[in-house]
Motif scaffolding. Structure first.
Motif, PDB file in Angstrom:
ATOM      1  N   HIS A   1      -2.692  22.433 -83.366  1.00 37.71           N
ATOM      2  CA  HIS A   1      -2.758  23.889 -83.271  1.00 37.71           C
ATOM      3  C   HIS A   1      -3.515  24.490 -84.439  1.00 37.71           C
ATOM      4  O   HIS A   1      -3.683  23.870 -85.491  1.00 37.71           O
ATOM      5  N   GLY A   2      -3.940  25.729 -84.248  1.00 39.72           N
ATOM      6  CA  GLY A   2      -4.550  26.489 -85.324  1.00 39.72           C
ATOM      7  C   GLY A   2      -3.495  27.154 -86.178  1.00 39.72           C
ATOM      8  O   GLY A   2      -2.360  27.377 -85.740  1.00 39.72           O
ATOM      9  N   SER A   3      -3.859  27.480 -87.397  1.00 33.85           N
ATOM     10  CA  SER A   3      -2.885  28.061 -88.326  1.00 33.85           C
ATOM     11  C   SER A   3      -3.314  29.406 -88.888  1.00 33.85           C
ATOM     12  O   SER A   3      -2.546  30.026 -89.625  1.00 33.85           O
TER      13      SER A   3
ATOM     14  N   PRO B   1      -6.123  22.853 -71.274  1.00 34.46           N
ATOM     15  CA  PRO B   1      -6.492  21.727 -70.401  1.00 34.46           C
ATOM     16  C   PRO B   1      -6.484  20.422 -71.188  1.00 34.46           C
ATOM     17  O   PRO B   1      -6.230  20.418 -72.408  1.00 34.46           O
ATOM     18  N   SER B   2      -6.781  19.332 -70.509  1.00 36.20           N
ATOM     19  CA  SER B   2      -6.787  18.016 -71.140  1.00 36.20           C
ATOM     20  C   SER B   2      -8.197  17.621 -71.552  1.00 36.20           C
ATOM     21  O   SER B   2      -9.200  18.173 -71.065  1.00 36.20           O
ATOM     22  N   GLN B   3      -8.278  16.643 -72.434  1.00 37.31           N
ATOM     23  CA  GLN B   3      -9.582  16.146 -72.862  1.00 37.31           C
ATOM     24  C   GLN B   3     -10.354  15.537 -71.699  1.00 37.31           C
ATOM     25  O   GLN B   3     -11.572  15.717 -71.591  1.00 37.31           O
ATOM     26  N   ILE B   4      -9.665  14.847 -70.810  1.00 38.27           N
ATOM     27  CA  ILE B   4     -10.348  14.175 -69.699  1.00 38.27           C
ATOM     28  C   ILE B   4     -11.136  15.172 -68.856  1.00 38.27           C
ATOM     29  O   ILE B   4     -12.315  14.967 -68.543  1.00 38.27           O
TER      30      ILE B   4
ATOM     31  N   THR C   1     -23.235  16.998 -75.326  1.00 40.84           N
ATOM     32  CA  THR C   1     -22.810  17.236 -76.704  1.00 40.84           C
ATOM     33  C   THR C   1     -22.576  18.711 -77.002  1.00 40.84           C
ATOM     34  O   THR C   1     -21.942  19.047 -78.003  1.00 40.84           O
ATOM     35  N   VAL C   2     -23.121  19.612 -76.167  1.00 39.67           N
ATOM     36  CA  VAL C   2     -22.965  21.036 -76.445  1.00 39.67           C
ATOM     37  C   VAL C   2     -21.528  21.472 -76.223  1.00 39.67           C
ATOM     38  O   VAL C   2     -20.927  22.174 -77.045  1.00 39.67           O
ATOM     39  N   TRP C   3     -20.938  21.035 -75.105  1.00 41.22           N
ATOM     40  CA  TRP C   3     -19.553  21.356 -74.825  1.00 41.22           C
ATOM     41  C   TRP C   3     -18.737  20.068 -74.849  1.00 41.22           C
ATOM     42  O   TRP C   3     -19.041  19.142 -75.584  1.00 41.22           O
ATOM     43  N   GLY C   4     -17.693  19.961 -74.089  1.00 37.68           N
ATOM     44  CA  GLY C   4     -16.819  18.809 -74.185  1.00 37.68           C
ATOM     45  C   GLY C   4     -15.578  19.135 -75.004  1.00 37.68           C
ATOM     46  O   GLY C   4     -15.424  20.227 -75.573  1.00 37.68           O
ATOM     47  N   TRP C   5     -14.669  18.175 -75.074  1.00 39.14           N
ATOM     48  CA  TRP C   5     -13.364  18.416 -75.680  1.00 39.14           C
ATOM     49  C   TRP C   5     -13.454  18.838 -77.140  1.00 39.14           C
ATOM     50  O   TRP C   5     -12.792  19.789 -77.568  1.00 39.14           O
ATOM     51  N   ASP C   6     -14.242  18.138 -77.937  1.00 34.90           N
ATOM     52  CA  ASP C   6     -14.285  18.450 -79.363  1.00 34.90           C
ATOM     53  C   ASP C   6     -14.695  19.897 -79.601  1.00 34.90           C
ATOM     54  O   ASP C   6     -14.135  20.588 -80.463  1.00 34.90           O
TER      55      ASP C   6
ATOM     56  N   SER D   1       7.492  12.053 -67.315  1.00 30.79           N
ATOM     57  CA  SER D   1       7.941  12.007 -68.707  1.00 30.79           C
ATOM     58  C   SER D   1       7.601  13.296 -69.440  1.00 30.79           C
ATOM     59  O   SER D   1       6.701  14.042 -69.049  1.00 30.79           O
ATOM     60  N   ALA D   2       8.316  13.527 -70.525  1.00 29.16           N
ATOM     61  CA  ALA D   2       8.019  14.670 -71.388  1.00 29.16           C
ATOM     62  C   ALA D   2       6.733  14.407 -72.172  1.00 29.16           C
ATOM     63  O   ALA D   2       6.426  13.272 -72.521  1.00 29.16           O
ATOM     64  N   SER D   3       5.975  15.472 -72.420  1.00 19.99           N
ATOM     65  CA  SER D   3       4.759  15.367 -73.221  1.00 19.99           C
ATOM     66  C   SER D   3       5.087  15.760 -74.652  1.00 19.99           C
ATOM     67  O   SER D   3       5.464  16.907 -74.914  1.00 19.99           O
ATOM     68  N   PRO D   4       4.966  14.837 -75.618  1.00 20.59           N
ATOM     69  CA  PRO D   4       5.324  15.161 -76.998  1.00 20.59           C
ATOM     70  C   PRO D   4       4.333  16.101 -77.668  1.00 20.59           C
ATOM     71  O   PRO D   4       4.669  16.759 -78.648  1.00 20.59           O
ATOM     72  N   ASP D   5       3.090  16.153 -77.178  1.00 20.79           N
ATOM     73  CA  ASP D   5       2.066  17.014 -77.774  1.00 20.79           C
ATOM     74  C   ASP D   5       1.071  17.391 -76.685  1.00 20.79           C
ATOM     75  O   ASP D   5       0.004  16.803 -76.563  1.00 20.79           O
ATOM     76  N   ALA D   6       1.417  18.399 -75.885  1.00 19.33           N
ATOM     77  CA  ALA D   6       0.601  18.764 -74.722  1.00 19.33           C
ATOM     78  C   ALA D   6      -0.672  19.502 -75.097  1.00 19.33           C
ATOM     79  O   ALA D   6      -1.503  19.764 -74.235  1.00 19.33           O
ATOM     80  N   TYR D   7      -0.838  19.830 -76.384  1.00 22.22           N
ATOM     81  CA  TYR D   7      -1.966  20.674 -76.787  1.00 22.22           C
ATOM     82  C   TYR D   7      -3.078  19.896 -77.485  1.00 22.22           C
ATOM     83  O   TYR D   7      -4.078  20.477 -77.882  1.00 22.22           O
ATOM     84  N   GLY D   8      -2.917  18.580 -77.600  1.00 23.37           N
ATOM     85  CA  GLY D   8      -3.904  17.780 -78.285  1.00 23.37           C
ATOM     86  C   GLY D   8      -4.833  17.019 -77.369  1.00 23.37           C
ATOM     87  O   GLY D   8      -5.528  16.109 -77.814  1.00 23.37           O
TER      88      GLY D   8
END
Length: 689
Positions: free
Chosen positions: A200-202, A146-149, A164-169, A231-238
């Motif tokens: 992404h994770g490594s 999903p998106s940060q928004i 602060t418990v959940w959210g994007w971060d 438009s194309a999304s250059p980084d859809a996972y961030g």
């Protein structure tokens, strides 16, 4: 047979696929009786465990793996389905998700849905994985975030003034922790795949990668969408997942097999005497014994049985029960345990132990349909590897790694054009009338919850977020192998349903009523999405290979035509959520930000049922992220430790840099016994005859 013979030019390719799937399944079949050390029989169970996890699916096995990292903690997983050992040859091959699916069989719950008036009262079914690994073992493997928004909107909704418990971060960290990302190889870069490695994770247990074979037509996806204003999304996972892109899939590129919660989080573990998993164990209820100092009920045991007629068994709980049975299973268990709306429980003959009106409410689902186009024989042949897997780098195994992956998330401006503002105004103005007439509960808190969710959803209409997902379906549509679908899926419905029971027997399925299309905005969004899909299919470069619309066809043109067609064709995208919503009690919530069930001292819910709003994404990736963060939260509470760093994650045998350029070279090449090959040939001959 008529479908096969009506496309004689493609018969060799279809037979090739069938033979490939049969032989691949045979070559991947595990030896009989093989079990990871943690999978046990009922006779091996202890009388008590610190943590009892109900459900060995996507989230449940993450929790089992992470919580059992603490050697002083005992963990039991109770899974209603079987181990999946006998079906491993089907589960592990990605293409089998489309050509040889387990859906509809014993490894699928196949939940019936209450007839929906807005869909001509059609009988629908919700597939859900009933096997170790849950739906991650049977799904289409889309790994979409999903998106940060919208994730931040969830956090603000769940804990007003304390997000602060959940959210994007928080969720972003969990999603990254769960995965090992592998960039696309040279063999598929004709699809113009864009990605940002830093998002992404490594070193996580789960692989997020790309198939080693992608048909050339996928390269036309982004340019065609760009031509119609997406438009194309250059980084859809961030955190910005809108626009078009080629999604990652949960595929292990070291051998081109499905990467799912069992293979990632359990099978790769070293011996752990403190972790046990019992399959074919359906939890029938939680047993409560007294209350805590705060007055909350304390779960002391979990009751389970192997089937409807078997004796009920119990296992004691030392610290917590964690429900991870999904958007259907988790509320179902709470209700049969006497936790839920009192009027429903009284009707079903279940003793009310704790009144909690929100259990089973706020149900939301992604619904979808598709516009289908014919294509040329040449294009169809290219999708089937040009008629020969020899042309695919890595050969048969790589060919069988292909899954659909071209997607786009389209906002209301692209869908409605100049009418987008009027649509948003109408949705905003309908909130009070909708709350008064569309909420399937008379409880004031549930109605307030509907208002709160509705308000967030209508505010998000003004954002760049996609509200309809568009997917390129290159796997055979109902129109035959020489057809291509452009799928449309509603992402944030204004219609909310509920799940309820009318029996006191847990083995009786719950009644699921998603209230599809009960809100007019959902009809308008799907209609606009269908029109958009038609336009996209007529736009170059896609139109260079799509030779004409098959379904719904030119006879459908007016808004009424589109609405009637949508009503007759929509079905689930397999993403139900929100039935144990993380909301304040005053909004009909079921769990608090710590994932604890209101009124219960030691019961949490950790699965997709806790998301109070639908995300514009598939739910697998956020559910993995949720489970990772929940495990850290639980460990910190009970052991005063945080989860180990991701560098020690189970199942991470290779980093991206260590993978061979053509990872298919490491795939299993074990020979197939002559009797198995003869069986495959016999099946093919029978089809041709």
């Amino acid at each position: 047979m008529r479908l096969v013979r009506s496309f004689d030019a493609l018969l060799p390719f279809r037979l090739l696929i069938l033979l490939s799937l049969v032989t691949s399944s045979l070559s991947h079949h595990p030896r009989s009786g093989h079990h990871p050390r943690s999978i046990v029989t009922a006779a091996q169970l202890q009388s008590s465990y610190d943590f009892v996890i109900v459900g060995g699916g996507t989230a449940g096995l993450v929790l089992a793996s992470r919580l059992s990292e603490d050697a002083n903690t005992t963990v039991l997983v109770l899974e209603a389905g079987d181990t999946g050992d006998a079906e491993m040859g089907i589960i592990s091959v990605p293409a089998n998700a489309y050509y040889k699916s387990l859906m509809g069989g014993p490894d699928d719950w196949s939940y019936p849905v209450v007839p929906q008036p807005a869909t001509n009262n059609r009988a629908m079914v919700w597939p859900r994985g009933k096997v170790l690994g849950g739906s991650s073992a049977v799904n289409g493997m889309y790994s979409v975030r999903p998106s940060q928004i919208e994730v931040d909107a969830w956090a603000s909704l769940a804990a007003p003034g304390n997000d602060t418990v959940w959210g994007w971060d928080t969720l972003f960290a969990g999603m990254k922790k769960s995965e090992t990302f592998v960039p696309p190889g040279d063999a598929v870069q004709a699809a113009d795949i864009q990605f940002g490695t830093g998002s992404h994770g490594s070193s996580g247990p789960l692989y997020a990668s790309y198939p080693n074979f992608i048909p050339p037509l996928v390269g036309s996806w982004g340019p065609a969408l760009s031509a119609v204003g997406v438009s194309a999304s250059p980084d859809a996972y961030g955190g910005q997942n809108w626009g078009s892109y080629v999604a990652t899939s949960s595929i292990n590129p070291t051998n081109w097999t499905r990467s799912y919660s069992r293979s990632a989080y359990i099978d790769s573990l070293p011996p752990r005497s403190n972790l046990q998993i019992l399959t074919n164990a359906t939890v029938t209820r939680l047993i409560f014994n007294g209350t805590s100092s705060s007055g909350a009920l304390t779960a002391s045991a979990v009751e389970y049985a192997s089937d409807r007629t078997s004796a009920r068994n119990t296992v004691n709980v030392g610290q917590e029960v964690i429900l991870s049975s999904g958007a259907v299973g988790s509320p179902h268990i709470l209700l049969h345990s006497g936790v839920g709306p009192s009027d429903m429980l009284n009707t079903a003959g279940v003793k009310v132990l704790h009144e909690l009106p929100g259990v089973g409410q706020h149900l939301q689902d992604h619904v979808s349909t598709q516009v289908v186009f014919n294509t040329t024989s040449e294009t169809a042949a290219s999708i089937l590897a040009s008629g020969s897997t020899a042309s695919v780098p890595g050969g048969l195994t790589s060919f069988l790694s292909f899954v659909n992956s071209a997607t786009a998330y389209v906002n209301v401006t692209a869908l409605f054009g100049d009418s987008a503002g009027a649509f948003q105004t109408a949705v905003s103005g309908a909130m009070e009338s909708s709350a008064a007439s569309l909420v399937p509960s008379q409880d004031a808190t549930v109605v307030e919850g509907y208002r709160a969710i509705y308000n967030v959803s209508q505010q998000l209409l003004s954002s760049p977020l996609g509200h309809v997902e568009i997917l390129l379906n290159l796997i055979e549509t109902p129109a035959g192998p020489q057809s291509i679908g452009i799928q449309i899926a509603l992402q944030r419905p204004f219609s909310q349903g509920y799940l309820y029971i009318n029996s006191n027997n847990t083995f009786d399925y719950p009644l699921i009523d998603p209230k599809y299309l009960s809100h007019d905005a959902d009809k308008q969004l799907l209609r606009a999405g269908a029109k958009f899909a038609r336009q996209l299919g007529q736009t170059a470069p896609l139109s260079d290979t799509l030779t004409g619309e098959v379904t719904p066809g030119s006879a459908v043109s007016s808004d009424d035509d589109w609405d009637n067609w949508v009503a007759q064709t929509i079905g689930t995208e397999f993403h139900p959520s929100s039935t144990c919503a993380m909301l304040p009690l005053s909004l009909g919530g079921v769990v608090d930000p710590d994932l604890k069930v209101y009124g219960l001292a030691n019961v949490r819910v950790v699965d997709a049922s806790i998301f109070p709003i639908q995300f514009a994404s598939h739910l697998m990736a956020p559910t993995y992220g949720l489970a990772e963060q929940a495990a850290s939260m639980i460990r910190a509470e009970h052991n005063a430790v945080t989860s180990p760093s991701s560098t020690s994650s189970p199942g991470s045998t290779s980093s991206p840099a260590q993978l061979p350029k053509n990872a298919a070279a490491s795939a299993s090449t074990s020979s197939i016994p002559a009797i198995c090959l003869s069986l495959a040939i016999y099946i093919v001959i029978g089809l041709v005859a």
